[in-house]
Design a protein around this motif. Structure first.
Motif, PDB file in Angstrom:
ATOM      1  N   PRO A   1       0.814  -1.227   0.000  1.00  0.00           N
ATOM      2  CA  PRO A   1       0.000   0.000   0.000  1.00  0.00           C
ATOM      3  C   PRO A   1       0.845   1.275   0.000  1.00  0.00           C
ATOM      4  O   PRO A   1       1.917   1.322   0.603  1.00  0.00           O
ATOM      5  N   VAL A   2       0.320   2.275  -0.679  1.00  0.00           N
ATOM      6  CA  VAL A   2       1.034   3.546  -0.811  1.00  0.00           C
ATOM      7  C   VAL A   2       0.610   4.526   0.283  1.00  0.00           C
ATOM      8  O   VAL A   2       1.429   5.262   0.821  1.00  0.00           O
ATOM      9  N   TYR A   3      -0.663   4.490   0.594  1.00  0.00           N
ATOM     10  CA  TYR A   3      -1.171   5.519   1.516  1.00  0.00           C
ATOM     11  C   TYR A   3      -2.348   4.967   2.305  1.00  0.00           C
ATOM     12  O   TYR A   3      -3.318   4.455   1.728  1.00  0.00           O
ATOM     13  N   ILE A   4      -2.216   5.032   3.631  1.00  0.00           N
ATOM     14  CA  ILE A   4      -3.303   4.593   4.508  1.00  0.00           C
ATOM     15  C   ILE A   4      -3.427   5.601   5.648  1.00  0.00           C
ATOM     16  O   ILE A   4      -2.454   5.861   6.365  1.00  0.00           O
ATOM     17  N   GLU A   5      -4.596   6.161   5.796  1.00  0.00           N
ATOM     18  CA  GLU A   5      -4.819   7.115   6.883  1.00  0.00           C
ATOM     19  C   GLU A   5      -6.175   6.850   7.513  1.00  0.00           C
ATOM     20  O   GLU A   5      -7.116   6.455   6.811  1.00  0.00           O
ATOM     21  N   ARG A   6      -6.227   7.041   8.839  1.00  0.00           N
ATOM     22  CA  ARG A   6      -7.526   6.979   9.513  1.00  0.00           C
ATOM     23  C   ARG A   6      -7.904   8.390   9.927  1.00  0.00           C
ATOM     24  O   ARG A   6      -7.107   9.089  10.555  1.00  0.00           O
ATOM     25  N   VAL A   7      -9.110   8.773   9.554  1.00  0.00           N
ATOM     26  CA  VAL A   7      -9.624  10.100   9.882  1.00  0.00           C
ATOM     27  C   VAL A   7     -10.967   9.934  10.579  1.00  0.00           C
ATOM     28  O   VAL A   7     -11.502   8.827  10.671  1.00  0.00           O
ATOM     29  N   GLY A   8     -11.504  11.051  11.097  1.00  0.00           N
ATOM     30  CA  GLY A   8     -12.796  10.992  11.771  1.00  0.00           C
ATOM     31  C   GLY A   8     -13.716  12.090  11.271  1.00  0.00           C
ATOM     32  O   GLY A   8     -13.290  13.012  10.565  1.00  0.00           O
TER      33      GLY A   8
ATOM     34  N   VAL B   1      -9.065  12.178   1.796  1.00  0.00           N
ATOM     35  CA  VAL B   1      -9.813  11.599   0.678  1.00  0.00           C
ATOM     36  C   VAL B   1      -9.248  12.116  -0.642  1.00  0.00           C
ATOM     37  O   VAL B   1      -9.001  11.366  -1.586  1.00  0.00           O
ATOM     38  N   ARG B   2      -9.011  13.406  -0.661  1.00  0.00           N
ATOM     39  CA  ARG B   2      -8.475  13.986  -1.891  1.00  0.00           C
ATOM     40  C   ARG B   2      -7.105  13.387  -2.220  1.00  0.00           C
ATOM     41  O   ARG B   2      -6.812  13.064  -3.368  1.00  0.00           O
ATOM     42  N   ARG B   3      -6.282  13.211  -1.217  1.00  0.00           N
ATOM     43  CA  ARG B   3      -4.941  12.688  -1.446  1.00  0.00           C
ATOM     44  C   ARG B   3      -4.998  11.237  -1.945  1.00  0.00           C
ATOM     45  O   ARG B   3      -4.256  10.844  -2.845  1.00  0.00           O
ATOM     46  N   ALA B   4      -5.896  10.477  -1.338  1.00  0.00           N
ATOM     47  CA  ALA B   4      -6.015   9.066  -1.729  1.00  0.00           C
ATOM     48  C   ALA B   4      -6.458   8.943  -3.185  1.00  0.00           C
ATOM     49  O   ALA B   4      -6.061   8.008  -3.890  1.00  0.00           O
TER      50      ALA B   4
ATOM     51  N   GLU C   1      -5.982  11.444  -5.471  1.00  0.00           N
ATOM     52  CA  GLU C   1      -4.915  12.041  -6.279  1.00  0.00           C
ATOM     53  C   GLU C   1      -3.796  11.020  -6.531  1.00  0.00           C
ATOM     54  O   GLU C   1      -3.191  10.990  -7.605  1.00  0.00           O
ATOM     55  N   ASN C   2      -3.526  10.194  -5.535  1.00  0.00           N
ATOM     56  CA  ASN C   2      -2.515   9.147  -5.721  1.00  0.00           C
ATOM     57  C   ASN C   2      -2.837   8.296  -6.940  1.00  0.00           C
ATOM     58  O   ASN C   2      -1.960   7.921  -7.702  1.00  0.00           O
ATOM     59  N   GLN C   3      -4.111   7.987  -7.088  1.00  0.00           N
ATOM     60  CA  GLN C   3      -4.507   7.164  -8.227  1.00  0.00           C
ATOM     61  C   GLN C   3      -4.366   7.934  -9.534  1.00  0.00           C
ATOM     62  O   GLN C   3      -3.938   7.386 -10.548  1.00  0.00           O
ATOM     63  N   VAL C   4      -4.721   9.216  -9.486  1.00  0.00           N
ATOM     64  CA  VAL C   4      -4.552  10.042 -10.685  1.00  0.00           C
ATOM     65  C   VAL C   4      -3.078  10.045 -11.097  1.00  0.00           C
ATOM     66  O   VAL C   4      -2.747  10.021 -12.285  1.00  0.00           O
ATOM     67  N   ARG C   5      -2.198  10.012 -10.096  1.00  0.00           N
ATOM     68  CA  ARG C   5      -0.752   9.996 -10.385  1.00  0.00           C
ATOM     69  C   ARG C   5      -0.260   8.602 -10.777  1.00  0.00           C
ATOM     70  O   ARG C   5       0.931   8.422 -11.041  1.00  0.00           O
ATOM     71  N   GLY C   6      -1.156   7.628 -10.763  1.00  0.00           N
ATOM     72  CA  GLY C   6      -0.768   6.281 -11.199  1.00  0.00           C
ATOM     73  C   GLY C   6      -0.104   5.463 -10.116  1.00  0.00           C
ATOM     74  O   GLY C   6       0.510   4.440 -10.392  1.00  0.00           O
TER      75      GLY C   6
ATOM     76  N   VAL D   1      -8.500   5.215   2.892  1.00  0.00           N
ATOM     77  CA  VAL D   1      -8.819   6.131   3.990  1.00  0.00           C
ATOM     78  C   VAL D   1      -9.917   5.481   4.823  1.00  0.00           C
ATOM     79  O   VAL D   1     -10.987   5.150   4.308  1.00  0.00           O
ATOM     80  N   GLU D   2      -9.593   5.241   6.092  1.00  0.00           N
ATOM     81  CA  GLU D   2     -10.604   4.728   7.023  1.00  0.00           C
ATOM     82  C   GLU D   2     -11.230   5.928   7.706  1.00  0.00           C
ATOM     83  O   GLU D   2     -10.518   6.763   8.273  1.00  0.00           O
ATOM     84  N   VAL D   3     -12.556   6.003   7.642  1.00  0.00           N
ATOM     85  CA  VAL D   3     -13.256   7.161   8.188  1.00  0.00           C
ATOM     86  C   VAL D   3     -14.113   6.723   9.375  1.00  0.00           C
ATOM     87  O   VAL D   3     -15.041   5.924   9.216  1.00  0.00           O
ATOM     88  N   LEU D   4     -13.791   7.224  10.573  1.00  0.00           N
ATOM     89  CA  LEU D   4     -14.647   6.981  11.743  1.00  0.00           C
ATOM     90  C   LEU D   4     -15.882   7.842  11.581  1.00  0.00           C
ATOM     91  O   LEU D   4     -15.778   9.063  11.444  1.00  0.00           O
ATOM     92  N   SER D   5     -17.028   7.212  11.580  1.00  0.00           N
ATOM     93  CA  SER D   5     -18.224   7.891  11.086  1.00  0.00           C
ATOM     94  C   SER D   5     -19.396   7.644  12.034  1.00  0.00           C
ATOM     95  O   SER D   5     -19.544   6.533  12.558  1.00  0.00           O
ATOM     96  N   PRO D   6     -20.230   8.647  12.242  1.00  0.00           N
ATOM     97  CA  PRO D   6     -21.358   8.463  13.160  1.00  0.00           C
ATOM     98  C   PRO D   6     -22.536   7.727  12.513  1.00  0.00           C
ATOM     99  O   PRO D   6     -22.788   7.874  11.332  1.00  0.00           O
ATOM    100  N   CYS D   7     -23.229   6.946  13.332  1.00  0.00           N
ATOM    101  CA  CYS D   7     -24.462   6.293  12.904  1.00  0.00           C
ATOM    102  C   CYS D   7     -25.503   6.597  13.982  1.00  0.00           C
ATOM    103  O   CYS D   7     -25.807   5.745  14.816  1.00  0.00           O
TER     104      CYS D   7
END
Lengths: 359, 87, 481
Positions: C182-189, C203-206, C208-213, C219-225
């Protein structure tokens, strides 16, 4: 054109590539592994994709993605792997995605064994996964047909936007026979409905979910209409010396080859025997069986499964003619002599009543 | 919150009360506290957000905390450069 | 009056009206305060900013976000439960220029789809995965997820999640960051506006990485339910901010975006005219002389070849079949790979015939090549009267004789030893069969060997072995003129 001695499993891959398929996702299993191995060898050289997936579950869902993106794609497995793929096949059929699946059958249930059997008939011909769908099922009985029906499978998959299964047994997969391959076709362009990551295809959606009952009902009816159309147009069967047959043998795959020898031997003994070999197991050649039932005094179904094909023959004949059954399972394939003896045993009472035996 | 009512607000919000589900996240997040949930209900039975007072800065925080794509539009006084929050 | 211009509004990557929805076509189907809508907006903004709307393909999961395609005006593929990473793998490989976003929840990705995400990450697929972790199954009504917090009550952990029953919360970001690819892994909330802004950057960076090939980004997002958690949206947001990071710390777990090389692009495919050569498919080649001059002699050779694995049983059959094909005969070769293989024995059925071959199974052979005694025992009685039995031994064992067949008993393996390699015993035996039966010309056998044997050394050994076998047959008085 020169024929080449080719293994059944290898013929599938070569034919697929010649038909413009450049995508193979699979998982090894005996007796289908040569298909993955040949694809691993040839796909990259042909500019295509080969990936050994982490499981059959992943492999069939990779086909879902590849088909959704509009490329011809295929996988291959045997019974246990096909069981794992059934969910994905249901999704492919529901989302109307074309793909080709080769099932080189082995003994079951469970781990069973790796010897040739036809026990996947129900799970492949009747759907196997959840919901109202069908797959078109082609059953080769020679290596030449492994090649020819694989090419046909891609065309039918595209035409009907539906998975097509090439259903063979371990012997047809493992044996070698001379094959004449067709010329190479270029990969076809992506269909207009495919999701391709382009401006033109941006509004395309691939899904199998229809939340509203009316919407799902309409969708299922639409799929049904396709299957009815396939039933009208795509039935294929080989009628072998049936013109005057009073006993009609029914079998597919390696069994049909044995039955051809039985026909010769039985006719040498004076029995008017023919063979009906379904080439499409779905759609099933019911009409042809019905036609033959007008003359035939008896059908004898021979299969490497426990009466699974027999059910379809009986449904087709609708009780007009007795339908007898002879099965071998577990990896045993009956010899022609063995079937002939069975045939005599079943024909004699009929013969005594109806003078079946001619001079 | 102190606010000079003689000057026009730096920002303005357009709230689509029919899209709002009244979750209140924007009310909680708004730095100048110009938002609150209305006493009335919208067509779907939610108390929609309203901008009840002056002082909007056009910061855009309400837009980003709002789960609905089109419930909030944030505008800024033309003199102010629109800037990306990701800068 | 001051004039105002729009700073933030609905992304162009969303549909103006959600016409794929049956009703309420101007609002999402998500509950009030749900994190999905927030993340959808972050993704849509990134797509707008990167200018990739036409190239984007969104893979949606099973879970509450199954209907994300209602909203995103991009290519959309809805996938089976847990399989989004497998689907995304194939979409990206089929369409390398597309931007493939796989959007999954915690049940979909971390439970049923754990194998697919692990292997997609491990292969470094050039995709972007947005993983929504709300520690619960939302759509099915609040069952335990792999990410449910210890002690958290759900409908299937009514007494709270226990490490002894359900195990510990699965830390996907940390788990996948242990992989090489993996190139990029981040956990955000989504716990407050600051966290949301950080989530937007991630999210944008993840993407953009693909746009750059580059390779795999997640990106793991801690999210409310709020609905399933039974909290009001503001309290649910607080829980994301204050409680969840104790188990799921926020941060970057992998970042090789600066040094990572772009994934190699697939090479240009060869021209179609090259395909037959690549496949070793001889279409376009004329028939050989022998093939086009079909023998007028009626041939029906049904051979059973049997022995131990390693004795060259299958190869013997293949040479015979190839030679038969070269001679213009119908041929078939069928290995017994099934139950007979179990005890280490190997056998194959070969047919050469002037008429089309019905069954490739040889049940009544007119030639049996038995490379060992068990094979002789097993198949001798099946040989047709008048047929041939070649046995790899000085003489038939006691009690094995049959008066109604031709028999050649010879220690073929030993003869091959004398030629330098006992593995050529199969070819010595074949030579004897050919000589005795007068089957097939020397030319056809040579052609077959050249097609099948790639090593010059072996080609020479095999030629000598065939010659040796012919001598044996002649010496024994078996010679078909």
């Amino acid at each position: 054109m020169r024929k080449q001695l080719t293994k059944g499993n290898e013929a599938i891959v070569k034919s697929a590539i010649l038909a413009g398929c450049r995508t193979f996702y699979g998982y090894p299993i005996t007796p289908a592994s040569e298909i993955a191995e040949a694809a691993a060898l040839y796909m990259p050289q042909a500019g295509g994709v080969f990936l050994q997936a982490e499981s059959e579950v992943a492999a069939i869902n990779m086909l879902y993605g590849a088909a959704a993106a509009g490329v011809r794609c295929m996988t291959a497995s045997s019974g246990p792997g096909i069981s794992l793929m059934q969910e994905g096949i249901s999704y492919l059929a529901g989302a109307e995605l074309p793909c080709v699946i080769a099932d080189i059958m082995r003994g079951g249930p469970g781990l069973g064994n790796i010897a040739p059997e036809q026990g996947d008939y129900h799970q492949v011909v009747k759907g196997g996964g959840h919901g109202n769908y069908r797959t078109i099922v082609l059953a080769p009985d020679s290596v030449q047909e492994m090649a020819g029906l694989t090419a046909l499978a891609f065309d039918l998959a595209d035409e009907y936007r539906n998975p097509v299964v090439v259903l063979a047994d371990g012997y047809i997969g493992q044996m070698m026979e001379p094959v004449e391959f067709p010329p190479a076709s270029a990969p076809r362009p992506a269909p207009g409905w495919a999701v391709q990551g382009t401006a033109e295809a941006r509004r395309n959606l691939i899904t199998s979910i229809y939340l509203e009952p009316d919407g799902l009902e309409a969708h299922v009816r639409k799929l049904d209409a396709k299957y009815r159309q396939a039933e009208e147009r795509e039935v294929r069967a080989e009628a072998w010396r049936t013109e005057d047959a009073e006993i009609v043998l029914v079998g597919y795959g390696i069994v049909a080859r044995v039955l051809k020898a039985v026909v010769e031997q039985a006719r040498a003994c004076g029995l008017a025997v023919g063979l009906l070999r379904p080439i499409t197991l779905y759609p099933f050649p019911s009409g042809e069986l019905q036609r033959l039932s007008r003359r035939a005094r008896m059908f004898l179904v021979v299969e490497l499964s426990n009466g699974q094909l027999w059910e379809d023959v009986r449904l087709a004949v609708e009780g007009r003619t007795p339908v007898e059954l002879y099965t071998r399972v577990g990896g045993n394939v009956p010899s022609a002599e063995e079937v002939l003896a069975v045939l005599w045993g079943k024909a004699r009472p009929l013969a005594e009543r109806e003078e079946l035996v001619h001079g | 919150m102190s606010h000079d009512r003689s000057k026009p607000d730096r920002g303005r919000v357009e709230l689509n009360s029919e899209e709002c589900k009244g979750c209140g996240l924007c009310v909680e997040a708004c730095p100048p506290k110009v938002l609150r949930l209305a006493g009335h209900l919208n067509r779907y039975g939610y108390h929609p957000v309203t901008c009840f007072t002056h002082g909007c800065t056009g910061c855009g925080i309400c837009f980003f905390v709002c789960p609905e794509p089109g419930a909030i539009i944030v505008l800024r006084a033309t003199a102010l450069e629109a800037e990306t929050l990701y800068a | 009056m001051a004039s105002y211009t729009v700073a933030y509004e609905k992304s162009k990557s969303f549909f103006e009206a959600y016409e794929r929805k049956a009703e309420l076509q101007h609002q999402t189907h998500y509950c009030p305060g749900c994190g999905h809508g927030i993340v959808h907006k972050l993704i849509a903004n990134a797509i707008d900013e990167l200018g990739i709307q036409d190239r984007t393909i969104l893979i949606t999961p099973v879970g509450c976000s199954v209907f994300a395609y209602y909203y995103f005006d991009t290519g959309n593929i809805q996938s089976a439960h847990g399989r989004a990473a497998a689907v995304a793998t194939a979409v990206k490989r089929a369409r390398p220029d597309s931007i493939v976003l796989s959007y999954q929840g915690d049940g979909d990705l971390a439970a049923i789809g754990s194998a697919e995400i692990l292997h997609a990450a491990n292969r470094g697929e050039g995709i972007t995965v947005i993983f929504i972790n709300n520690a619960i199954y939302g759509m099915t009504g609040g069952q335990v997820a792999p990410t449910t917090l210890l002690g958290q009550k759900t409908t299937t952990t009514p007494f709270g999640r226990s490490e002894w029953n359900e195990g510990y919360p699965l830390k996907v970001a940390e788990l996948l960051a242990s992989l090489e690819a993996p190139v990029y892994i981040e956990r955000v909330g989504l716990g407050n506006n600051k966290q949301i802004m950080q989530a937007g950057r991630a999210v944008r960076r993840a993407i953009e990485n693909q746009v750059r090939g580059l390779g795999f980004s997640l990106v793991e997002v801690l999210s409310p339910c709020p609905t399933i958690w039974k909290l009001d949206p503001v309290d649910a947001q607080r829980r994301v901010r204050e409680e969840m990071p104790k188990t799921f710390p926020l941060g970057v777990f992998r970042d090789r975006t600066k040094e990572a090389a772009a994934r190699p692009r697939p090479p240009a495919p060869p021209p179609i005219a090259e395909i037959p050569r690549i496949l070793s498919v001889a279409n376009g080649l004329p028939r050989t002389k022998a093939e086009s001059q079909r023998s007028t002699i009626q041939v029906d050779l049904r051979v059973k070849i049997a022995g131990f694995g390693g004795q060259g049983v299958l190869m013997l059959g293949e040479v015979l079949a190839e030679a038969g094909l070269d001679a213009g005969l119908e041929v078939s070769w069928l290995p017994s790979y099934g139950p007979e293989m179990r005890s280490g024995t190997s056998n194959c059925h070969v047919r050469l015939a002037s008429r089309p071959i019905d069954s490739p199974l040889v049940s009544r052979p007119n030639a049996l090549l038995a490379l060992n005694e068990p094979s002789l025992d097993k198949f001798l009685t099946s040989v047709e009267a008048g047929g041939w039995v070649l046995y790899n031994g000085a003489a038939l064992p006691d009690g094995c004789a049959r008066a109604d067949v031709h028999t050649i008993s010879e220690n073929f393996t030993q003869l091959a030893d004398e030629l330098g390699d006992s593995r050529a015993g199969n070819m010595v035996m074949l030579g004897a069969l050919l000589e005795a039966t007068g089957m097939l010309s020397g030319d056809s056998i040579r052609t077959a060997l050249e097609r099948l044997v790639k090593s010059q050394r072996w080609l020479e050994i095999d030629r000598q072995a065939l010659g040796r076998g012919r001598e044996v047959a002649r010496r024994g008085g078996f010679h078909a003129s």
